[in-house]
Every structure is written in C-alpha cells, then in structure tokens.
Scaffold this active site. Structure first.
Site, PDB file in Angstrom:
ATOM      1  N   ASN A  65      -2.681   6.987   6.305  1.00  0.00           N
ATOM      2  CA  ASN A  65      -3.393   8.183   6.799  1.00  0.00           C
ATOM      3  C   ASN A  65      -3.078   8.523   8.254  1.00  0.00           C
ATOM      4  OD1 ASN A  65      -4.890   5.851   7.505  1.00  0.00           O
ATOM      5  ND2 ASN A  65      -6.725   7.082   7.787  1.00  0.00           N
TER       6      ASN A  65
ATOM      7  N   GLU B 193      -9.510  -4.165   8.396  1.00  0.00           N
ATOM      8  CA  GLU B 193     -10.133  -2.858   8.657  1.00  0.00           C
ATOM      9  C   GLU B 193     -10.050  -2.085   7.347  1.00  0.00           C
ATOM     10  OE1 GLU B 193     -11.613  -2.138  11.385  1.00  0.00           O
ATOM     11  OE2 GLU B 193     -10.862  -3.776  12.621  1.00  0.00           O
TER      12      GLU B 193
ATOM     13  N   CYS C 181     -10.503   7.177   7.984  1.00  0.00           N
ATOM     14  CA  CYS C 181     -11.530   6.218   7.558  1.00  0.00           C
ATOM     15  C   CYS C 181     -12.872   6.516   8.229  1.00  0.00           C
ATOM     16  CB  CYS C 181     -11.074   4.805   7.875  1.00  0.00           C
ATOM     17  SG  CYS C 181     -10.613   4.614   9.606  1.00  0.00           S
TER      18      CYS C 181
ATOM     19  N   GLU D 109     -10.904  -4.804  16.158  1.00  0.00           N
ATOM     20  CA  GLU D 109      -9.693  -4.490  16.900  1.00  0.00           C
ATOM     21  C   GLU D 109     -10.117  -3.863  18.231  1.00  0.00           C
ATOM     22  OE1 GLU D 109      -7.540  -1.934  14.075  1.00  0.00           O
ATOM     23  OE2 GLU D 109      -6.381  -3.708  13.506  1.00  0.00           O
TER      24      GLU D 109
HETATM   25  P1  NAD Z   1      -3.922   0.402   0.621  1.00  0.00           P
HETATM   26  O1  NAD Z   1      -4.886  -0.734   0.671  1.00  0.00           O
HETATM   27  O2  NAD Z   1      -3.464   0.874  -0.692  1.00  0.00           O
HETATM   28  O3  NAD Z   1      -2.584   0.039   1.427  1.00  0.00           O
HETATM   29  C1  NAD Z   1      -2.593  -0.324   2.784  1.00  0.00           C
HETATM   30  C2  NAD Z   1      -1.371  -1.161   3.075  1.00  0.00           C
HETATM   31  O4  NAD Z   1      -1.461  -2.395   2.373  1.00  0.00           O
HETATM   32  C3  NAD Z   1      -0.054  -0.520   2.621  1.00  0.00           C
HETATM   33  O5  NAD Z   1       0.955  -0.811   3.565  1.00  0.00           O
HETATM   34  C4  NAD Z   1       0.224  -1.244   1.310  1.00  0.00           C
HETATM   35  O6  NAD Z   1       1.587  -1.287   0.974  1.00  0.00           O
HETATM   36  C5  NAD Z   1      -0.299  -2.633   1.621  1.00  0.00           C
HETATM   37  N1  NAD Z   1      -0.650  -3.448   0.462  1.00  0.00           N
HETATM   38  C6  NAD Z   1      -1.103  -3.035  -0.750  1.00  0.00           C
HETATM   39  N2  NAD Z   1      -1.298  -4.105  -1.565  1.00  0.00           N
HETATM   40  C7  NAD Z   1      -0.989  -5.212  -0.842  1.00  0.00           C
HETATM   41  C8  NAD Z   1      -0.987  -6.611  -1.127  1.00  0.00           C
HETATM   42  N3  NAD Z   1      -1.350  -7.094  -2.333  1.00  0.00           N
HETATM   43  N4  NAD Z   1      -0.596  -7.465  -0.168  1.00  0.00           N
HETATM   44  C9  NAD Z   1      -0.244  -7.004   1.055  1.00  0.00           C
HETATM   45  N5  NAD Z   1      -0.205  -5.696   1.375  1.00  0.00           N
HETATM   46  C10 NAD Z   1      -0.585  -4.809   0.438  1.00  0.00           C
HETATM   47  O7  NAD Z   1      -4.589   1.554   1.471  1.00  0.00           O
HETATM   48  P2  NAD Z   1      -4.052   3.051   1.679  1.00  0.00           P
HETATM   49  O8  NAD Z   1      -4.288   3.811   0.418  1.00  0.00           O
HETATM   50  O9  NAD Z   1      -2.703   3.016   2.290  1.00  0.00           O
HETATM   51  O10 NAD Z   1      -5.053   3.574   2.816  1.00  0.00           O
HETATM   52  C11 NAD Z   1      -6.285   4.157   2.570  1.00  0.00           C
HETATM   53  C12 NAD Z   1      -7.412   3.179   2.831  1.00  0.00           C
HETATM   54  O11 NAD Z   1      -7.317   2.670   4.162  1.00  0.00           O
HETATM   55  C13 NAD Z   1      -8.776   3.821   2.747  1.00  0.00           C
HETATM   56  O12 NAD Z   1      -9.643   2.968   2.042  1.00  0.00           O
HETATM   57  C14 NAD Z   1      -9.228   3.923   4.198  1.00  0.00           C
HETATM   58  O13 NAD Z   1     -10.601   3.947   4.409  1.00  0.00           O
HETATM   59  C15 NAD Z   1      -8.605   2.702   4.773  1.00  0.00           C
HETATM   60  N6  NAD Z   1      -8.474   2.813   6.217  1.00  0.00           N
HETATM   61  C16 NAD Z   1      -9.292   2.048   7.009  1.00  0.00           C
HETATM   62  C17 NAD Z   1      -9.227   2.159   8.394  1.00  0.00           C
HETATM   63  C18 NAD Z   1     -10.101   1.331   9.285  1.00  0.00           C
HETATM   64  O14 NAD Z   1      -9.838   1.258  10.475  1.00  0.00           O
HETATM   65  N7  NAD Z   1     -11.137   0.699   8.770  1.00  0.00           N
HETATM   66  C19 NAD Z   1      -8.306   3.033   8.968  1.00  0.00           C
HETATM   67  C20 NAD Z   1      -7.491   3.807   8.131  1.00  0.00           C
HETATM   68  C21 NAD Z   1      -7.578   3.684   6.750  1.00  0.00           C
END
Ligand code: NAD
Length: 480
Positions: A150, A248, A282, A461
């Site tokens: 995002n 996060e 998020c 963080e």
């Molecule tokens: P996602 O969990 O699908 O992927 C995030 C990252 O993790 C990607 O690089 C992905 O390739 C990797 N990943 C996926 N499976 C994995 C595994 N088994 N092992 C290691 N890495 C793995 O999330 P997304 O769809 O890319 O992002 C959206 C989500 O992120 C939403 O839930 C949003 O709320 C959250 N988010 C949180 C924050 C925060 O600061 N809390 C900030 C931005 C986004």
C-alpha cells in the site's frame, strides 16, 4: 518487456532458476514488467552476502554509517519525480500523492535514522561505591525486512533504514504486487556506491521468497508489515526459532466525531482519513462514529465532500483517487460492499466499479463508498476491507462509542474530534489502539512509537524504538 532483478552482494542479478512473475499496472489492468520469482536459493545467496558484509558494516562508526544512509536519502531526493511516477504506475495511487507523500517520506526515513544515530546516548547504571553497569546495544547480524503494497517505498525504507543505521545487514523483500520502487532503490544503492552486501533486495512471492527468509537460520530478526493472518503465520515459524519479531498488521480504525467538534475540520479530515490512497492505508478511519446531535448534518456535509473526490487515472493532476492495487483486491472490496447490503446497510454514495475510457478501460477504479444503517458488530464493521469504503454509525454517549470502537479484534489507530479537552484525553486513554490523533489524522512525527495492540501487531517501530529492536542489549557489570 522489462525484467526487474534482485540486488544481491552489490549487483543486480536474475533469479537463480530464471522464473518471473507478472507485474501489473493497476490503472490499465495490464502487465508492464516482470518480477524475479525468487526461491530459497536466491534468499540463501542474499543471506550469505549480508553475513559477509556484516563485520565491516557493523564496525563502522555511527558517523560513517550515517554518511552512507544520507547518500541514499539525497539520491532519492534527486530522483523524486521519477520515483513518484514509478510508484504511481506500480500501485495505482495518484502521482501527486506519491510525489507529495510517499517518496518524500522514503527520503526522510533514511535521513531521519541517519541522523538519529548521531544523537544516541548509551545507558549507564551506577551502583555507587560498589561498581557500575553499562549497556552495549549490538547489531544482530543479517535481518529480514518484509513490506506490503500500500505504501511501497515508504514502508520498505521505514524498516530498512533503522536496521542499517544500527549496524545490521539486511535481506529485504518488497511486496510482489508493487516491486518497482524497491528495484529503483537497488539502482540507487549502486549509483551512490553503497557498500556491497549490506542491503540485499530479493523479489518474489510471500510463500516462497518471504517464507525462506523467515525460516533461514542466519536471519536473526524479522520486521514485517502486512496482513494479520500473514503475521500469525510468520510468528508461528519465527517463535520456535527464537528470532526477534516486529509485526505491524491490519486495522479497522474508528473515527469518533463528538457533537462539540470543529465541524468543518472534522468533515474535511474525515474525508481524507477515509479515502486517501483509495482507503488503502492501515491507518484509514473506516468506521466513522458520529454523535446523534450532529449525525444528519455531518452525513450531508461528508457526502457533499465525498462527491467532490475525483476518481481519475493516477497521472492526472486532478485525480484524488486512483486505481486500487489489483483485480483481486478490487473484487474483495466489491464483495464487502455486497456483504454490507446483505447485512442491511444502505449505500449513500458509490458502491461500484468506475469504468474509464481507453487506455484505462481495464483499470481497477472504485467509487468512494459510504454506507449507513449497519450494526457496529456486523462483519462489515468488524473485518478489514482496506479499500474506499466507510460506514457511518450514530452514537449517544462517550461510554457507548468506546464500547463500539473497541469491539473489533484490531487496535491500530483512532481519531477523535472534540473541543472538550478532558473528553479528548479520557477517550485517548480508554481506546484500545497504539496510536491516537485528536482533531487530526496521519500527522507523523518519526520519533514517536508506531504500532498496534490486539491483532494489529506486536512491537513498535519509529524513533529509538526501531533502533532498539534492531539491536541486542548486553549489560556489562563492573564491581570495584
Ligand atoms: P500481506 O500480508 O499479504 O503481504 C505483506 C508482505 O508479506 C508481502 O511482501 C508478502 O509477499 C509477504 N508474505 C506473504 N506471505 C508470507 C509468508 N508466509 N512469509 C513471509 N512473507 C510473506 O499484506 P498486503 O496485502 O501486502 O498488505 C495489506 C495489509 O498490510 C493490510 O492488512 C494492512 O492493514 C497491513 N498494513 C499494516 C500496516 C501497519 O503499519 N500496521 C501498514 C501498512 C499495511
């Protein structure tokens, strides 16, 4: 078609087995580049490069490391518009947003941690005439940074910068959905002569490259931002291996409007909090709770403002909302809009895909969507949608709104609009979230702790919290 490459040991390299994934341009719904589909062999090479670089990098003084990080920050600044165009094309967000928020923030992340390490103080505990203790904070070695789609370069650099600043070497994976600016960052590292192997960028799927990083015995810590389910999976792998973990995760943030608020300000900021980046932040305030005395007035004014949000191709100057990130994600958001109607909600605005003329006819554009008439505990109001969809819910009392706001599994951020100082601070204290804004939203001071409670994450963080996470404290006790 352009093929992106991994950045390992200071060089751009193809994935070991030569396989690639499609990279889509969300505003056109078309593939425009190919991403390495890295596997454990690529991760192995990256971890090896990181471990090889670690002794020299960790032995540098803070001032020397600071110079290297400032060089990255300065080069990002010089290439700002190009990076913003790339981010906008890769993610679907308006160019103006990438130019004014995402890329400046990536620049600032490197500069912030480059200078923070120049101001660090060490801990010392005197035992009087008996002796004293001092605490060494030592880097961990090779660490993994895994980020979502995002805020691609913004969040990628938010992890990498403190990890590097505190003397670690990094193996990083951007989201496979938005890899392009991370690839440009690897070019920037080469341009500024960043030391080889200190930062390694491996592209690929989470379940393949990401998981290989999490499982690797020589990865000492994992800093992850992404979905709650992915976080749980990563924790289940990392915990028995005793790795340090910062998670996060998702959010479903309440935006609470009391009837004594500065009305115009509340309407204006709530609109931004709801729909910035197509609602894919998020921290977005997706559940708007409005005190009954001003419910109708707020609803009318809010809808008026939302009608003015122009959904348009991201490169257009007047685009306020671009495309959502992928076809899958668009369909997920549309399925939640359908669910909201099944749950008894009334769509006050939006609810549909926006059809653009060529060349954006296949782009993933959605209308900003406002829904009312749902109970606070229905699925639409409990589950993270992560798109341009908000609900309006009336409330009577402070007690009632706290109960509704705190009812989800998440606890990332909250926004409160009121002119009553006592109430503002009372609600801030009692809300279950890691971050609270009073009469504003997404104001960020990089020194402050950033993170969530409940299923929104573990750890913080930001500022010295991040630098502490990426080090191990060692106490040395000296007895006279
Ligand atoms: P996602 O969990 O699908 O992927 C995030 C990252 O993790 C990607 O690089 C992905 O390739 C990797 N990943 C996926 N499976 C994995 C595994 N088994 N092992 C290691 N890495 C793995 O999330 P997304 O769809 O890319 O992002 C959206 C989500 O992120 C939403 O839930 C949003 O709320 C959250 N988010 C949180 C924050 C925060 O600061 N809390 C900030 C931005 C986004």
């Amino acid at each position: 078609m352009e093929k992106l490459q991994n950045y390992i040991g200071g060089a751009l390299v193809a994935p070991a087995d030569g396989t690639y994934l499609d990279n889509y341009e969300p505003a056109k719904g078309e593939v425009y580049s190919l991403i390495p589909r890295s596997k454990s062999a690529d991760v192995e090479a990256a971890v090896e490069a990181a471990n090889k670089a670690f002794p020299a990098w960790s032995a540098l003084s803070n001032a020397q490391r600071s110079k290297h990080l400032m060089a990255l920050s300065n080069r990002i600044s010089e290439r700002l518009d190009e990076l913003a165009h790339a981010e906008s094309r890769d993610n679907g967000k308006p160019f103006k947003l990438a130019q004014s928020v995402d890329i400046p923030r990536a620049r600032d992340n490197f500069a912030f941690f480059a200078t923070a390490i120049l101001h660090q103080e060490d801990e010392f505990h005197s035992m009087g005439s008996k002796g004293f203790n001092y605490t060494l904070r030592q880097p961990l070695g090779a660490v993994a940074c895994i980020s979502p789609w995002n805020l691609p370069l913004y969040l990628f650099s938010w992890k990498i910068a403190p990890a590097l600043a505190s003397g670690n070497c990094v193996v990083a994976k951007p989201s496979e959905v938005t890899p392009y600016t991370a690839y440009l960052l690897s070019q920037i590292c080469i341009e500024v002569g960043f030391p080889a192997g200190v930062l390694n960028i491996v592209h690929g799927l989470g379940a393949e490259a990401g998981q290989a990083m999490v499982e690797h015995q020589n990865i000492k810590a994992i800093s992850f931002t992404g979905g709650t389910q992915t976080g749980a999976r990563i924790a289940s792998i990392a915990a028995p291996r005793f790795k340090k973990l910062s998670l996060e995760l998702g959010g479903k943030n309440p935006n609470i409007i009391f009837d004594d608020c500065d009305f115009d300000r509340a309407v204006k900021i709530s609109t931004r909090a709801a729909f910035a980046n197509q609602g894919q932040i998020c921290l977005c305030g997706s559940r708007i709770f409005i005190q009954k005395g001003i419910y109708n007035q707020f609803k009318e004014a809010f809808l008026e403002r939302v009608k003015g949000l122009k959904v348009a191709p991201p490169e257009n100057d007047d685009s306020r909302m671009g495309a959502v990130v992928s076809e899958d994600h668009m369909n997920k958001v549309l399925s939640y809009i359908k669910l909201a109607q099944e749950e008894g909600g009334t769509i006050l605005h939006g609810g549909n895909r926006v059809q653009m003329p060529a060349p954006h006819a296949k782009g993933y554009f959605l209308e900003p969507t406002v829904i009312e008439g749902l109970s606070y505990d229905c699925r639409t109001n409990q589950e993270e949608i992560f798109g341009p969809v908000v609900t309006l819910t009336p409330f009577e009392s402070e007690e009632e709104v706290l109960m509704m706001a705190n009812s989800t599994e998440y606890g990332l951020a909250c926004t409160i609009f009121t002119q009553d100082l006592n109430r503002a601070h009372r609600v801030a204290k009692d809300i279950h979230s890691g971050i609270v804004w009073i009469n504003d939203w997404l104001v960020r001071d990089l020194r402050t702790p950033f993170g969530g409670v409940k299923n929104s994450g573990v750890g913080r963080e930001g500022g010295f919290e991040a630098l502490k996470f990426f080090t191990e404290a060692k106490n040395v006790c000296f007895n006279f």
